[in-house]
Motif scaffolding. Structure first.
Motif, PDB file in Angstrom:
ATOM      1  N   ALA A  37    -145.789 -68.980  80.677  1.00  0.00           N
ATOM      2  CA  ALA A  37    -145.163 -69.987  81.536  1.00  0.00           C
ATOM      3  C   ALA A  37    -145.808 -71.354  81.355  1.00  0.00           C
ATOM      4  CB  ALA A  37    -145.258 -69.550  82.995  1.00  0.00           C
ATOM      5  N   GLY A  38    -144.955 -72.379  81.313  1.00  0.00           N
ATOM      6  CA  GLY A  38    -145.431 -73.746  81.214  1.00  0.00           C
ATOM      7  C   GLY A  38    -145.934 -74.149  79.849  1.00  0.00           C
ATOM      8  N   GLN A  39    -145.770 -73.289  78.842  1.00  0.00           N
ATOM      9  CA  GLN A  39    -146.297 -73.565  77.501  1.00  0.00           C
ATOM     10  C   GLN A  39    -145.208 -73.939  76.501  1.00  0.00           C
ATOM     11  OE1 GLN A  39    -149.033 -70.401  76.227  1.00  0.00           O
ATOM     12  NE2 GLN A  39    -149.272 -69.816  78.370  1.00  0.00           N
ATOM     13  N   ASN A  40    -143.980 -74.067  76.982  1.00  0.00           N
ATOM     14  CA  ASN A  40    -142.846 -74.430  76.134  1.00  0.00           C
ATOM     15  C   ASN A  40    -142.620 -73.416  75.010  1.00  0.00           C
ATOM     16  OD1 ASN A  40    -140.655 -75.970  75.443  1.00  0.00           O
ATOM     17  ND2 ASN A  40    -141.801 -77.690  74.622  1.00  0.00           N
ATOM     18  N   LYS A  41    -142.889 -72.145  75.303  1.00  0.00           N
ATOM     19  CA  LYS A  41    -142.720 -71.077  74.316  1.00  0.00           C
ATOM     20  C   LYS A  41    -141.510 -70.189  74.596  1.00  0.00           C
ATOM     21  CE  LYS A  41    -147.669 -70.564  73.245  1.00  0.00           C
ATOM     22  NZ  LYS A  41    -148.819 -69.605  73.269  1.00  0.00           N
ATOM     23  N   ALA A  42    -140.943 -70.268  75.777  1.00  0.00           N
ATOM     24  CA  ALA A  42    -139.885 -69.332  76.175  1.00  0.00           C
ATOM     25  C   ALA A  42    -138.577 -69.638  75.459  1.00  0.00           C
ATOM     26  CB  ALA A  42    -139.688 -69.382  77.686  1.00  0.00           C
ATOM     27  N   ASP A  43    -137.899 -68.581  75.042  1.00  0.00           N
ATOM     28  CA  ASP A  43    -136.604 -68.694  74.363  1.00  0.00           C
ATOM     29  C   ASP A  43    -135.491 -68.670  75.407  1.00  0.00           C
ATOM     30  OD1 ASP A  43    -134.133 -67.979  73.021  1.00  0.00           O
ATOM     31  OD2 ASP A  43    -135.326 -67.435  71.278  1.00  0.00           O
ATOM     32  N   GLU A  44    -134.623 -69.655  75.361  1.00  0.00           N
ATOM     33  CA  GLU A  44    -133.565 -69.795  76.377  1.00  0.00           C
ATOM     34  C   GLU A  44    -132.278 -69.055  76.042  1.00  0.00           C
ATOM     35  OE1 GLU A  44    -132.911 -73.353  73.563  1.00  0.00           O
ATOM     36  OE2 GLU A  44    -134.556 -72.074  74.265  1.00  0.00           O
ATOM     37  N   THR A  45    -132.245 -68.332  74.919  1.00  0.00           N
ATOM     38  CA  THR A  45    -130.983 -67.705  74.484  1.00  0.00           C
ATOM     39  C   THR A  45    -130.404 -66.771  75.536  1.00  0.00           C
ATOM     40  OG1 THR A  45    -131.751 -67.805  72.194  1.00  0.00           O
ATOM     41  CG2 THR A  45    -129.875 -66.369  72.669  1.00  0.00           C
ATOM     42  N   SER A  46    -131.240 -65.906  76.113  1.00  0.00           N
ATOM     43  CA  SER A  46    -130.741 -64.946  77.097  1.00  0.00           C
ATOM     44  C   SER A  46    -130.167 -65.651  78.325  1.00  0.00           C
ATOM     45  CB  SER A  46    -131.862 -63.988  77.516  1.00  0.00           C
ATOM     46  OG  SER A  46    -131.391 -63.042  78.452  1.00  0.00           O
ATOM     47  N   PHE A  47    -130.811 -66.723  78.751  1.00  0.00           N
ATOM     48  CA  PHE A  47    -130.273 -67.459  79.898  1.00  0.00           C
ATOM     49  C   PHE A  47    -128.927 -68.095  79.547  1.00  0.00           C
ATOM     50  CE2 PHE A  47    -129.451 -70.857  82.772  1.00  0.00           C
ATOM     51  CZ  PHE A  47    -129.873 -70.368  84.003  1.00  0.00           C
ATOM     52  N   ARG A  48    -128.837 -68.684  78.368  1.00  0.00           N
ATOM     53  CA  ARG A  48    -127.565 -69.287  77.956  1.00  0.00           C
ATOM     54  C   ARG A  48    -126.463 -68.229  77.900  1.00  0.00           C
ATOM     55  NH1 ARG A  48    -128.989 -70.872  73.316  1.00  0.00           N
ATOM     56  NH2 ARG A  48    -129.624 -72.981  73.852  1.00  0.00           N
ATOM     57  N   GLU A  49    -126.802 -67.067  77.367  1.00  0.00           N
ATOM     58  CA  GLU A  49    -125.817 -65.986  77.305  1.00  0.00           C
ATOM     59  C   GLU A  49    -125.392 -65.545  78.711  1.00  0.00           C
ATOM     60  OE1 GLU A  49    -124.334 -64.570  74.578  1.00  0.00           O
ATOM     61  OE2 GLU A  49    -125.264 -66.200  73.456  1.00  0.00           O
ATOM     62  N   ALA A  50    -126.350 -65.521  79.657  1.00  0.00           N
ATOM     63  CA  ALA A  50    -126.029 -65.137  81.033  1.00  0.00           C
ATOM     64  C   ALA A  50    -125.080 -66.134  81.668  1.00  0.00           C
ATOM     65  CB  ALA A  50    -127.309 -65.021  81.857  1.00  0.00           C
ATOM     66  N   LEU A  51    -125.288 -67.415  81.383  1.00  0.00           N
ATOM     67  CA  LEU A  51    -124.419 -68.455  81.932  1.00  0.00           C
ATOM     68  C   LEU A  51    -123.001 -68.318  81.394  1.00  0.00           C
ATOM     69  CD1 LEU A  51    -124.210 -71.063  83.623  1.00  0.00           C
ATOM     70  CD2 LEU A  51    -124.904 -72.327  81.582  1.00  0.00           C
ATOM     71  N   PHE A  52    -122.878 -68.137  80.093  1.00  0.00           N
ATOM     72  CA  PHE A  52    -121.541 -68.016  79.510  1.00  0.00           C
ATOM     73  C   PHE A  52    -120.899 -66.668  79.831  1.00  0.00           C
ATOM     74  CE2 PHE A  52    -122.874 -71.673  76.927  1.00  0.00           C
ATOM     75  CZ  PHE A  52    -121.742 -72.465  77.092  1.00  0.00           C
ATOM     76  N   ALA A  53    -121.707 -65.637  80.026  1.00  0.00           N
ATOM     77  CA  ALA A  53    -121.138 -64.353  80.450  1.00  0.00           C
ATOM     78  C   ALA A  53    -120.493 -64.492  81.823  1.00  0.00           C
ATOM     79  CB  ALA A  53    -122.228 -63.277  80.481  1.00  0.00           C
ATOM     80  N   ALA A  54    -121.141 -65.215  82.730  1.00  0.00           N
ATOM     81  CA  ALA A  54    -120.563 -65.429  84.057  1.00  0.00           C
ATOM     82  C   ALA A  54    -119.223 -66.144  83.955  1.00  0.00           C
ATOM     83  CB  ALA A  54    -121.531 -66.229  84.927  1.00  0.00           C
ATOM     84  N   ILE A  55    -119.149 -67.154  83.098  1.00  0.00           N
ATOM     85  CA  ILE A  55    -117.896 -67.886  82.903  1.00  0.00           C
ATOM     86  C   ILE A  55    -116.826 -66.979  82.313  1.00  0.00           C
ATOM     87  CG2 ILE A  55    -116.820 -69.806  81.666  1.00  0.00           C
ATOM     88  CD1 ILE A  55    -119.601 -71.195  81.749  1.00  0.00           C
ATOM     89  N   ASP A  56    -117.198 -66.190  81.313  1.00  0.00           N
ATOM     90  CA  ASP A  56    -116.234 -65.287  80.673  1.00  0.00           C
ATOM     91  C   ASP A  56    -115.708 -64.241  81.650  1.00  0.00           C
ATOM     92  OD1 ASP A  56    -116.492 -66.608  78.272  1.00  0.00           O
ATOM     93  OD2 ASP A  56    -117.929 -65.180  77.417  1.00  0.00           O
ATOM     94  N   ILE A  57    -116.586 -63.698  82.490  1.00  0.00           N
ATOM     95  CA  ILE A  57    -116.154 -62.678  83.455  1.00  0.00           C
ATOM     96  C   ILE A  57    -115.238 -63.288  84.495  1.00  0.00           C
ATOM     97  CG2 ILE A  57    -116.969 -61.112  85.267  1.00  0.00           C
ATOM     98  CD1 ILE A  57    -119.502 -60.707  83.498  1.00  0.00           C
ATOM     99  N   LEU A  58    -115.530 -64.502  84.939  1.00  0.00           N
ATOM    100  CA  LEU A  58    -114.630 -65.193  85.872  1.00  0.00           C
ATOM    101  C   LEU A  58    -113.243 -65.372  85.244  1.00  0.00           C
ATOM    102  CD1 LEU A  58    -116.927 -67.987  87.363  1.00  0.00           C
ATOM    103  CD2 LEU A  58    -115.899 -66.080  88.627  1.00  0.00           C
ATOM    104  N   ARG A  59    -113.225 -65.753  83.985  1.00  0.00           N
ATOM    105  CA  ARG A  59    -111.945 -65.954  83.303  1.00  0.00           C
ATOM    106  C   ARG A  59    -111.201 -64.625  83.130  1.00  0.00           C
ATOM    107  NH1 ARG A  59    -111.013 -70.573  80.507  1.00  0.00           N
ATOM    108  NH2 ARG A  59    -110.022 -69.480  78.765  1.00  0.00           N
ATOM    109  N   ALA A  60    -111.936 -63.553  82.813  1.00  0.00           N
ATOM    110  CA  ALA A  60    -111.301 -62.243  82.660  1.00  0.00           C
ATOM    111  C   ALA A  60    -110.695 -61.779  83.982  1.00  0.00           C
ATOM    112  CB  ALA A  60    -112.316 -61.218  82.157  1.00  0.00           C
ATOM    113  N   ARG A  61    -111.417 -61.980  85.080  1.00  0.00           N
ATOM    114  CA  ARG A  61    -110.905 -61.575  86.387  1.00  0.00           C
ATOM    115  C   ARG A  61    -109.675 -62.388  86.792  1.00  0.00           C
ATOM    116  NH1 ARG A  61    -115.962 -60.076  90.464  1.00  0.00           N
ATOM    117  NH2 ARG A  61    -116.895 -58.458  89.117  1.00  0.00           N
ATOM    118  N   ALA A  62    -109.626 -63.632  86.324  1.00  0.00           N
ATOM    119  CA  ALA A  62    -108.483 -64.486  86.636  1.00  0.00           C
ATOM    120  C   ALA A  62    -107.324 -64.275  85.677  1.00  0.00           C
ATOM    121  CB  ALA A  62    -108.918 -65.944  86.625  1.00  0.00           C
ATOM    122  N   GLY A  63    -107.546 -63.443  84.665  1.00  0.00           N
ATOM    123  CA  GLY A  63    -106.496 -63.168  83.688  1.00  0.00           C
ATOM    124  C   GLY A  63    -106.234 -64.319  82.744  1.00  0.00           C
ATOM    125  N   VAL A  64    -107.267 -65.163  82.542  1.00  0.00           N
ATOM    126  CA  VAL A  64    -107.097 -66.339  81.679  1.00  0.00           C
ATOM    127  C   VAL A  64    -107.421 -65.949  80.235  1.00  0.00           C
ATOM    128  CG1 VAL A  64    -107.911 -68.659  81.188  1.00  0.00           C
ATOM    129  CG2 VAL A  64    -107.715 -67.880  83.556  1.00  0.00           C
TER     130      VAL A  64
END
Length: 335
Positions: free
Chosen positions: A308-335
């Protein structure tokens, strides 16, 4: 192209002594994210500013808000959940960092229930350090299940075509066998099947179920749970036209990459599913809570205090979580 109707995605700050805010800010520093959602960080503007400087994110800016009519649709918004200034050290959790994580989580859940945001992405917390009034749960999954009065939920790890759910969650290993019942297995398989259809737009899901014992019990030689509980439930689902198969020995199933033949795999306990999942997809994995009336995702890693605080953490999983939330919202809306 910017979406005509962008969802508002709440992001809980997590334990600021860990890497949660670091990976969130790194992901949000890419302005292309703003084409697809309006992000709202629940936490502290002063802490966000401190991490922005710590990570040298010179091109990252945010908009501080007190109410939803102040949201800026083309900026990252930050909503303060505690008024007082926080003293903290990256890598060192404290009652103060736990209190902020708890306050952010409770406020985001309330706003989600009231419809102010459409989904939430949770940064990692220290489960022990976050305990307090309003949050007395083993983890996020149990909290959101209770908060939204859901009869049941499912821990569901997803990454591209790899999807692994767990029958039991945050319980001691010695309790798994006693918790394994036909009724529980039926309920969890039903949630998994429904989620694959509704949240991932898979019309006829093909599901694998793992065994509890070594070699899936070896026909009763190494345990009878497979023959007495798991197999009859699988046959019951098959008789109803569902594509459910197993029980498979967990080691060989993942070792031979048999999971690639299925849309999802149901593991019977936490580590049986999460160890192979994180081995195969740690940097891009997403934890999704299936079975809820709302959408909640998170990165598949923890607080990682050691970096923590060392600028070593990889943000890929967080980015994927953000876009997964968007994709699931779109799937539920039938978009």
């Amino acid at each position: 192209m910017e979406q005509k109707t962008k969802p508002r995605i709440g992001i809980t700050i997590g334990d600021i002594a860990g890497i949660g805010l670091e990976v969130a800010l790194k992901a949000l520093a890419d302005n292309r994210v703003l084409h697809y959602c309006t992000p709202i960080i629940y936490g502290s503007a002063s802490v966000v500013n401190r991490y922005r400087k710590l990570l040298a994110l010179e091109n990252f800016s945010f908009h501080q808000v007190q109410a939803f009519d102040q949201l800026h649709p083309k900026k990252v918004n930050v909503l303060n959940c505690l008024e007082e200034e926080l003293e903290f050290t990256p890598g060192v959790p404290s009652p103060a960092t736990g209190a902020l994580a708890r306050a952010a989580l409770l406020r985001a859940a309330q706003d989600l229930k009231e419809g102010h945001i459409q989904a939430v992405v949770t940064a990692p917390i220290d489960k022990d350090n976050t305990q307090g009034e309003g949050f007395q749960f083993p983890g996020h999954t149990e909290f959101f299940t209770t908060y939204f009065n859901a009869p049941e939920s499912l821990m569901f790890l997803v990454a591209d075509g790899l999807r692994v759910a767990t029958l039991t969650g945050h319980i001691p290993l010695k309790e798994v066998a006693s918790r394994l019942t036909a009724d529980l297995l039926i309920r969890k398989l039903t949630i998994l099947d429904n989620s694959l259809r509704k949240d991932f737009s898979i019309q006829k899901p093909k599901i694998a179920v793992l065994g509890l014992n070594p070699h899936a019990g070896e026909n009763g030689l190494l345990g009878t749970e497979e023959t007495e509980i798991v197999l009859p439930v699988i046959e019951q689902f098959k008789n109803k036209g569902n594509l459910v198969f197993g029980p498979f020995p967990a080691d060989g199933f993942f070792g031979t990459r048999s999971f690639q033949k299925f849309d999802a795999t149901l593991a019977l306990y936490h580590d049986q599913g999460l160890i192979p999942f994180k081995t195969l997809a740690f940097e891009r994995g997403v934890n999704f809570t299936a079975g809820l009336p709302i959408v909640r995702t998170s990165p598949d890693h923890g607080t990682a205090y050691d970096i923590a605080g060392q600028n070593k953490a990889d943000e890929t999983s967080f980015r994927e979580a953000l876009f997964a939330a968007i994709d699931i919202l779109r799937a539920r809306a039938g978009v």
